[in-house]
Enzyme design. Sequence first.
Site, PDB file in Angstrom:
ATOM      1  CD  GLN A 104      -3.136   1.107   2.406  1.00 43.36           C
ATOM      2  OE1 GLN A 104      -3.042  -0.013   2.958  1.00 43.36           O
ATOM      3  NE2 GLN A 104      -3.723   1.875   2.507  1.00 43.36           N
ATOM      4  CB  CYS A 110      -5.986  -1.135   3.237  1.00 42.26           C
ATOM      5  SG  CYS A 110      -7.497  -0.783   4.161  1.00 42.26           S
ATOM      6  CG  HIS A 267      -5.202  -2.187   7.765  1.00 42.89           C
ATOM      7  ND1 HIS A 267      -5.034  -1.566   6.549  1.00 42.89           N
ATOM      8  CD2 HIS A 267      -4.273  -3.330   7.517  1.00 42.89           C
ATOM      9  CE1 HIS A 267      -4.127  -1.966   6.216  1.00 42.89           C
ATOM     10  NE2 HIS A 267      -3.797  -3.144   6.607  1.00 42.89           N
ATOM     11  CG  ASN A 294      -0.931  -5.312   7.063  1.00 46.89           C
ATOM     12  OD1 ASN A 294      -1.422  -4.711   6.147  1.00 46.89           O
ATOM     13  ND2 ASN A 294      -0.525  -4.964   8.252  1.00 46.89           N
ATOM     14  CD1 TRP A 296      -0.767  -0.777   4.622  1.00 43.49           C
ATOM     15  CD2 TRP A 296      -0.191  -1.161   6.848  1.00 43.49           C
ATOM     16  NE1 TRP A 296      -1.638   0.120   5.389  1.00 43.49           N
ATOM     17  CE2 TRP A 296      -1.099  -0.081   6.888  1.00 43.49           C
ATOM     18  CE3 TRP A 296       0.475  -1.385   8.186  1.00 43.49           C
ATOM     19  CZ2 TRP A 296      -1.802   0.484   7.928  1.00 43.49           C
ATOM     20  CZ3 TRP A 296      -0.172  -0.692   9.301  1.00 43.49           C
ATOM     21  CH2 TRP A 296      -1.259   0.323   9.189  1.00 43.49           C
TER      22      TRP A 296
END
Length: 721
Positions: A104, A110, A267, A294, A296
Site C-alpha cells: 500500500q 487497503c 484495516h 496485511n 501493507w
Amino acid sequence: MPYTPSGFFCDRLIRERERRDGEGSLNKPLRFNGQDFTVLRQESLQSKGLFEDDSFPATVESLGFKELGHKSNKVKNIVWKRPKEICENPQFIVGGASRTDICQGDLGDCWLLAAIACLTLNEKLLYRVVPQEQSFSEGYGGIFHFQFWRYGDWVDVVIDDRIPTFNNQLVFTKSAERNEFWSALLEKAYAKLHGSYEALKGGNTTEAMEDFTGGVTEFYEMKEAPKELYKIMKKALERGSLMGCSIDSLVPARFETRTVTGLVKGHAYSVTAVDECKPSQQKDSKVRLVRLRNPWGQVEWNGPWSDNSKEWTTLSKADKDKLQHQSAEDGEFWMSFEDFKKNYTKIEICNLTPDALEDDKIHKWTVSVNEGRWVRGCSAGGCRNYPDTFWTNPQYRLRLLEEDDDPEDNEVGCTFVVALMQKNRRKERKMGANLFTIGFAIYEVPKEMHGNKQHMQKDFFLFNSSKARCKSYINLREVTQRFRLSSGEYVIVPSTYEPHQEGEFILRVFSEKRNTSEEIENRIEADHPVPAPASAGEESEEDQQFRTIFQEIAGDDMEITANELKNVLNRVITKHKDLNTEGFSLESCRSMIALMDMDGTSRLNLQEFRHLWNKIKQWQGIFKHYNADQSGSINSYEMRNAVNDAVMCLVSRSGFRLNNQLYDIITMRYANENMNIDFDSFISCLVRLEAMFRAFQAFDQDGDGTIRLSVLEWLQLTMYA
C-alpha cells in the site's frame, strides 16, 4: 444526480441491445469509454509514439477532487512517469503475480489491495482481470488494459502507463520488487473506472472482490458467526472464493492504528489459507489455523503461531512445508482459529458465480440479475415506514422452483441469497454523492395470484407482512443476505430507507437450485385502437350544449383548429369548479388534434370532436377520484394507478400496459417541481400515449411488435405526436 429520458433511457436501451449481441460477457467485454485496446495499441506502434489516454489524463483531475484536488498541497510535487523513466528494465510481472506484489502507498485503499491479494491465489481469476501477454518490451506502446465486472457487465479498461510519483517513487500501490508494475497499473485502471484515485479512498474489501469476479459476498460478524464457521471458510477457499476480514475501530480517529499484538484496527486483511496441524505435544487433537495477509506488506501478528513463535518448533518439517511456513516481514502470518475469532470483528466471503467457474466439480450458483432504478416522484418510495409510497418501489417476482437436496435441521425449503447493489455512488463522490441507506423485503404471493405479473398495490402491503427481509437498512454499496423459504412465488421490493432518493441499482438472486426472478410490469403492450361507436340514443343536455358551442366556433365548415379547440374545451371546463384548473394549453390541444385527426387536415370535425370529448370525460372522472382534496393536481406516485384506471376504461378501444421505465419517463415529463401533475398535464399524457400507440400500430403491418423507421419517418412521427 437527475437523469433525463434522452440520457439514461437511451443508454439503457443501448446496453440492452449490446447484451443481446453478446457484449458485456467474459468473452466479449464492453469497451470502457469506447476504447479498443487492440486498435489503440496498433495505432501507437505504427506511429512509433507512446499512448496517452485523454480520457484519464496525467493531471490533477485524475488524482482527485478534494484531498488530492487542485487546492491540495499533496499534489504539488507529484510527477507522472512511465515505468521506463522510474527504473531500468521494468517488468509487468516478475516471477509470477503473488500477494507479496501488493504494498500500500499513500492512499486509503487497503480494501482494494486486500482483494487483489486474494485474487492472486487463483491464477484463472487473476489473469482474467490482468490479461497476460502485456510487457514493456515486445509490442510495448505505453498502453495496458484490465477487465472488471461492473454492475452486471464485464468491461475492458484501457490506460496509459504514466503513474504518479514523488522523488521517483510510486505514490500509491507498489510491488516489493521495484521493477514490477502490474499492481500499480491495475490500481490505475480501477481508479479510472471510478473517476479518480481519490474515489478509491475508503471502502469494503467485498466491493473489489465482486468487481474482480462478479461474485456475491456474504458477511459474518464474529459475535454472531455460525458454529461451523471454520468449515464454511475451508469450503469457501476450496471453491475458489475470495475472503477478507477486518477489526472494527470504535474511535474514527484511531483507524489503521497498530495494537500491541501487531494487528491493525480499521484495516482490511486477506484470508489466504485455512488448515490444520498436529503439534507433537498434542496426541489426539489438531490445531486449526488461519493464514492472513496485511496489504501493507509488513506489520504482522506477534502472538501464538506468528512467524517466529515457539509453536512452530512443535511441528514436523512435513507439516511446516505443507503450511508453507516462512519467517519474513512480508505482511503474511498464521494464527490459530480461536485467536482469529477473538481478534477480528467480521469476515467477508465472495462466492463465485457460474461464469467465473469452469470446473464441473466446483459448486455453482444459479443466478438471476435485474437492473432497476428509483425515480423521485414515481418509484422512489422508501421503506415500509412510508406506506403511502412504499408500494411504488420497483417489484421483482421470484419463483423458487426446486428445494434443497440436503436440507439442514430437517427443514425443507429453498436456499437463496439476495444481493441489492446501488450503482455509481463512488464515481459520483466528487459531485457530493454518498451511499444511500438501502435494503429489501420479501413478500409471499397468494396462490390465487401466481402467474399474475401485475404490480402489487398499496393495500397488499398494508394487509400483508413480509415473509423475510434484510437484517437492516445500511449505507453499503451492497446489502446481501441468505434465506431459506418454501418453494413458491414471492415479491422482492428493493428500496432506499428514505423516499424520494434517486439512483440506479441491480438486484441479484443466487440459489443452489433453479429459480427465476424478473421485474413486474416489464412488458409494453397495446391493442389495436377501434373508434368508439356513436351513441344511438338521444343527445344529452351536455351534448346539445357542445353541438351549439361547436357550431358557434367552427363556423360553416364545421371544423375547428387547435386554437378553436382550446376555446371550446376551456369554456366547458370552467363550469367544472371542482377541477380547479386554468384550462388546456394550446400545446395540449395540438396533441389532441394529432390524436383524433383521421383525415390529416389538422382540424377536427364534429364526430372527431365528440369522440375526443368522450375520452376526456372518462379521464376527467379518474382525475377527480385521485384529486380528492380538489387541489387541482394528483401526486406523481398515484399517477401509476390513474393511468391504469384510464387503461381499464379504454381497454376496448386502445388498451395498453406500460413498464416501469415508461412510468419513470411520464413522471419526469409531466410532473412539476413538487412532483404533482395537473389536469392539463394528465390529459396531455394520456393523449400522447394513445397517439404513439396508434402510430406504432399503423407501422406494425405484420403485427410482430417491431417496426423499422427511416430518420424521416421517425421525425414525422415524433414531431406531429
